[in-house]
Design a protein around this motif. Structure first.
Motif, PDB file in Angstrom:
ATOM      1  N   SER A  54       0.738  -1.261   0.080  1.00  0.00           N
ATOM      2  CA  SER A  54       0.161  -0.082  -0.102  1.00  0.00           C
ATOM      3  C   SER A  54       0.995   1.262  -0.008  1.00  0.00           C
ATOM      4  O   SER A  54       0.496   2.341  -0.168  1.00  0.00           O
ATOM      5  CB  SER A  54      -0.967  -0.042   1.299  1.00  0.00           C
ATOM      6  N   ASP A  55       2.214   1.153   0.164  1.00  0.00           N
ATOM      7  CA  ASP A  55       3.029   2.436   0.151  1.00  0.00           C
ATOM      8  C   ASP A  55       3.307   2.688  -1.529  1.00  0.00           C
ATOM      9  O   ASP A  55       3.707   3.966  -1.582  1.00  0.00           O
ATOM     10  CB  ASP A  55       4.458   1.938   0.887  1.00  0.00           C
ATOM     11  N   VAL A  56       3.072   1.848  -2.252  1.00  0.00           N
ATOM     12  CA  VAL A  56       3.366   2.345  -3.659  1.00  0.00           C
ATOM     13  C   VAL A  56       2.108   2.900  -4.166  1.00  0.00           C
ATOM     14  O   VAL A  56       1.005   2.696  -3.996  1.00  0.00           O
ATOM     15  CB  VAL A  56       3.543   0.869  -4.556  1.00  0.00           C
ATOM     16  N   ASP A  57       2.477   4.108  -5.072  1.00  0.00           N
ATOM     17  CA  ASP A  57       1.344   4.949  -5.511  1.00  0.00           C
ATOM     18  C   ASP A  57       1.538   4.361  -7.112  1.00  0.00           C
ATOM     19  O   ASP A  57       1.854   3.371  -7.484  1.00  0.00           O
ATOM     20  CB  ASP A  57       1.812   6.382  -5.661  1.00  0.00           C
ATOM     21  N   GLY A  58       0.507   5.415  -8.051  1.00  0.00           N
ATOM     22  CA  GLY A  58       0.222   5.028  -9.433  1.00  0.00           C
ATOM     23  C   GLY A  58       1.626   5.015 -10.342  1.00  0.00           C
ATOM     24  O   GLY A  58       1.421   4.496 -11.373  1.00  0.00           O
ATOM     25  N   PHE A  59       2.659   5.564  -9.780  1.00  0.00           N
ATOM     26  CA  PHE A  59       3.837   5.535 -10.620  1.00  0.00           C
ATOM     27  C   PHE A  59       4.794   4.365 -10.402  1.00  0.00           C
ATOM     28  O   PHE A  59       5.757   4.254 -10.864  1.00  0.00           O
ATOM     29  CB  PHE A  59       4.572   6.830 -10.323  1.00  0.00           C
ATOM     30  N   GLY A  60       4.314   3.357  -9.477  1.00  0.00           N
ATOM     31  CA  GLY A  60       5.057   2.395  -9.123  1.00  0.00           C
ATOM     32  C   GLY A  60       6.141   2.513  -8.216  1.00  0.00           C
ATOM     33  O   GLY A  60       7.301   1.830  -7.907  1.00  0.00           O
TER      34      GLY A  60
ATOM     35  N   THR B 136      11.605  17.665   4.402  1.00  0.00           N
ATOM     36  CA  THR B 136      12.215  16.661   3.753  1.00  0.00           C
ATOM     37  C   THR B 136      12.392  16.946   2.426  1.00  0.00           C
ATOM     38  O   THR B 136      11.887  17.542   1.741  1.00  0.00           O
ATOM     39  CB  THR B 136      10.996  15.207   3.771  1.00  0.00           C
ATOM     40  N   ASP B 137      13.594  16.443   1.958  1.00  0.00           N
ATOM     41  CA  ASP B 137      14.310  16.693   0.762  1.00  0.00           C
ATOM     42  C   ASP B 137      14.241  15.260  -0.146  1.00  0.00           C
ATOM     43  O   ASP B 137      14.626  14.071   0.647  1.00  0.00           O
ATOM     44  CB  ASP B 137      15.498  17.306   0.565  1.00  0.00           C
ATOM     45  N   PHE B 138      13.756  14.971  -1.115  1.00  0.00           N
ATOM     46  CA  PHE B 138      13.610  13.858  -2.141  1.00  0.00           C
ATOM     47  C   PHE B 138      14.800  13.770  -3.095  1.00  0.00           C
ATOM     48  O   PHE B 138      14.680  14.647  -3.939  1.00  0.00           O
ATOM     49  CB  PHE B 138      12.210  13.654  -2.520  1.00  0.00           C
ATOM     50  N   PHE B 139      15.558  12.908  -3.187  1.00  0.00           N
ATOM     51  CA  PHE B 139      16.318  12.746  -4.130  1.00  0.00           C
ATOM     52  C   PHE B 139      16.409  11.766  -5.101  1.00  0.00           C
ATOM     53  O   PHE B 139      16.752  11.882  -6.367  1.00  0.00           O
ATOM     54  CB  PHE B 139      18.015  12.625  -3.240  1.00  0.00           C
ATOM     55  N   ARG B 140      15.877  10.372  -4.800  1.00  0.00           N
ATOM     56  CA  ARG B 140      15.768   9.397  -5.624  1.00  0.00           C
ATOM     57  C   ARG B 140      14.340   8.684  -5.429  1.00  0.00           C
ATOM     58  O   ARG B 140      13.966   8.845  -4.182  1.00  0.00           O
ATOM     59  CB  ARG B 140      16.902   8.549  -5.732  1.00  0.00           C
ATOM     60  N   GLN B 141      13.904   8.295  -6.281  1.00  0.00           N
ATOM     61  CA  GLN B 141      12.875   7.159  -5.873  1.00  0.00           C
ATOM     62  C   GLN B 141      12.979   6.048  -5.233  1.00  0.00           C
ATOM     63  O   GLN B 141      14.261   5.625  -5.549  1.00  0.00           O
ATOM     64  CB  GLN B 141      12.137   6.836  -7.387  1.00  0.00           C
ATOM     65  N   ILE B 142      11.988   5.502  -4.592  1.00  0.00           N
ATOM     66  CA  ILE B 142      12.265   4.209  -3.764  1.00  0.00           C
ATOM     67  C   ILE B 142      11.102   3.226  -4.492  1.00  0.00           C
ATOM     68  O   ILE B 142      10.225   3.757  -4.681  1.00  0.00           O
ATOM     69  CB  ILE B 142      11.977   4.422  -2.385  1.00  0.00           C
ATOM     70  N   PHE B 143      11.450   1.931  -4.822  1.00  0.00           N
ATOM     71  CA  PHE B 143      10.391   1.072  -5.366  1.00  0.00           C
ATOM     72  C   PHE B 143      10.208  -0.061  -4.257  1.00  0.00           C
ATOM     73  O   PHE B 143      11.158  -0.343  -3.574  1.00  0.00           O
ATOM     74  CB  PHE B 143      10.905   0.615  -6.769  1.00  0.00           C
ATOM     75  N   LEU B 144       9.109  -0.530  -4.437  1.00  0.00           N
ATOM     76  CA  LEU B 144       8.692  -1.549  -3.696  1.00  0.00           C
ATOM     77  C   LEU B 144       9.757  -2.925  -3.761  1.00  0.00           C
ATOM     78  O   LEU B 144      10.147  -3.223  -5.031  1.00  0.00           O
ATOM     79  CB  LEU B 144       7.180  -1.946  -4.163  1.00  0.00           C
ATOM     80  N   GLY B 145      10.178  -3.396  -2.522  1.00  0.00           N
ATOM     81  CA  GLY B 145      11.239  -4.514  -2.586  1.00  0.00           C
ATOM     82  C   GLY B 145      12.688  -3.831  -2.423  1.00  0.00           C
ATOM     83  O   GLY B 145      13.498  -4.958  -2.340  1.00  0.00           O
ATOM     84  N   GLN B 146      12.759  -2.730  -2.719  1.00  0.00           N
ATOM     85  CA  GLN B 146      14.127  -2.294  -2.517  1.00  0.00           C
ATOM     86  C   GLN B 146      14.465  -2.203  -0.923  1.00  0.00           C
ATOM     87  O   GLN B 146      13.767  -1.782   0.031  1.00  0.00           O
ATOM     88  CB  GLN B 146      13.956  -0.671  -2.867  1.00  0.00           C
ATOM     89  N   SER B 147      15.740  -2.638  -0.638  1.00  0.00           N
ATOM     90  CA  SER B 147      16.118  -2.570   0.847  1.00  0.00           C
ATOM     91  C   SER B 147      16.648  -1.187   1.149  1.00  0.00           C
ATOM     92  O   SER B 147      17.755  -0.654   0.685  1.00  0.00           O
ATOM     93  CB  SER B 147      17.146  -3.747   1.061  1.00  0.00           C
TER      94      SER B 147
END
Length: 129
Positions: free
Chosen positions: A4-10, A53-64
């Motif tokens: 459920s943490d994942v949005d429509g962009f994956g 909060t600053d965002f630098f890179r995307q995080i994807f489901l399953g990434q450690s």
């Protein structure tokens, strides 16, 4: 990390990053101060009063990923934390959060000075040996 943490962009929705930072703060308090925030038996708490909060890179489901948490400044009634979301095996932050936590007494709804025992525990944890 949850599906459920994942949005429509994956990728992990940016609002969820703050959930991860909350978990980091919770475990910091447990490991360093010896108690969990929100415990109804505790009158004296630390509460978040500011975050950025600053965002630098995307995080994807399953990434450690890991949440690194450090107190960088102790004030009279508050403390400043810096946190980093780091991908396993790297030292490059995916995101950085700066927050301020204030001492808060539930019974009176007021702030209070940072207790010496909290200050000592934090300093002992944060001081390189």
């Amino acid at each position: 990390m949850r599906f459920s943490d994942v949005d429509g962009f994956g990728h992990i929705n940016n609002g969820v990053y703050n959930d991860y930072y909350d978990l980091g703060r919770m475990y910091y308090m447990r490991d360093v101060l010896g108690w969990l925030p929100g415990d109804p038996a505790r009158d004296d708490q630390l509460v978040v009063v500011h975050t950025e909060t600053d965002f630098f890179r995307q995080i994807f489901l399953g990434q450690s990923i890991y949440v690194l948490t450090s107190v960088v400044d102790l004030g009279n009634r508050s403390l400043k934390m810096h946190q980093w979301l780091i991908e396993e095996g790297t030292d490059q932050p995916l995101s950085v959060c700066k927050s301020v936590m204030s001492c808060f007494r539930r019974s009176t709804g007021t702030s209070f000075p940072l207790p010496d025992e909290w200050r000592k525990a934090i300093n002992n944890f944060e001081t390189p040996r």
